[in-house]
Design a protein around this motif. Structure first.
Motif, PDB file in Angstrom:
ATOM      1  N   ARG A 130       0.859  -1.178   0.000  1.00 63.20           N
ATOM      2  CA  ARG A 130       0.000   0.000   0.000  1.00 63.20           C
ATOM      3  C   ARG A 130       0.901   1.236   0.000  1.00 63.20           C
ATOM      4  N   HIS A 131       0.663   2.123  -0.955  1.00 62.56           N
ATOM      5  CA  HIS A 131       1.429   3.366  -1.068  1.00 62.56           C
ATOM      6  C   HIS A 131       0.469   4.504  -1.349  1.00 62.56           C
ATOM      7  N   GLN A 132       0.367   5.431  -0.417  1.00 61.78           N
ATOM      8  CA  GLN A 132      -0.510   6.603  -0.545  1.00 61.78           C
ATOM      9  C   GLN A 132      -1.935   6.201  -0.922  1.00 61.78           C
ATOM     10  N   GLY A 133      -2.440   5.172  -0.254  1.00 65.01           N
ATOM     11  CA  GLY A 133      -3.816   4.737  -0.467  1.00 65.01           C
ATOM     12  C   GLY A 133      -4.029   3.851  -1.681  1.00 65.01           C
ATOM     13  N   GLN A 134      -3.003   3.617  -2.475  1.00 63.27           N
ATOM     14  CA  GLN A 134      -3.101   2.764  -3.660  1.00 63.27           C
ATOM     15  C   GLN A 134      -2.424   1.427  -3.370  1.00 63.27           C
ATOM     16  N   LEU A 135      -2.959   0.349  -3.951  1.00 63.49           N
ATOM     17  CA  LEU A 135      -2.347  -0.972  -3.796  1.00 63.49           C
ATOM     18  C   LEU A 135      -1.506  -1.307  -5.019  1.00 63.49           C
ATOM     19  N   TYR A 136      -0.327  -1.825  -4.754  1.00 63.08           N
ATOM     20  CA  TYR A 136       0.587  -2.292  -5.790  1.00 63.08           C
ATOM     21  C   TYR A 136       0.874  -3.755  -5.518  1.00 63.08           C
ATOM     22  N   ARG A 137       1.127  -4.515  -6.564  1.00 63.11           N
ATOM     23  CA  ARG A 137       1.433  -5.940  -6.438  1.00 63.11           C
ATOM     24  C   ARG A 137       2.883  -6.166  -6.874  1.00 63.11           C
ATOM     25  N   THR A 176       3.280  -3.938 -10.202  1.00 65.74           N
ATOM     26  CA  THR A 176       2.163  -3.402 -10.978  1.00 65.74           C
ATOM     27  C   THR A 176       1.194  -2.706 -10.045  1.00 65.74           C
ATOM     28  N   LYS A 177       0.482  -1.760 -10.608  1.00 68.65           N
ATOM     29  CA  LYS A 177      -0.528  -1.015  -9.852  1.00 68.65           C
ATOM     30  C   LYS A 177      -1.863  -1.676 -10.027  1.00 68.65           C
TER      31      LYS A 177
END
Length: 62
Positions: free
Chosen positions: A42-49, A61-62
């Motif tokens: 989790r980075h600034q409310g966004q999930l990355y894989r 990937t986002k």
């Protein structure tokens, strides 16, 4: 005999084009993935894989 670093110990590397006194910590991918083939970050409310592929590559990937 090679010993693994302490859990709170991290290597550092110089960051190109940054001031000489800045260093970035180095995290071992095996430790970051903790035996899994993928983790979510989790980075600034966004999930990355972050995925470890069969070809032994890492894909973020986002």
């Amino acid at each position: 005999m090679n010993e693994a670093p302490e859990p709170n110990q991290a290597d550092t590397v110089s960051v190109p084009n940054a001031s000489p006194d800045l260093a970035a910590p180095v995290l071992d991918s095996a430790r970051l993935l903790n035996g899994q083939r993928e983790v979510l970050i989790r980075h600034q409310g966004q999930l990355y894989r972050l995925q470890h592929t069969r070809n032994d590559r890492l894909i973020l990937t986002k």
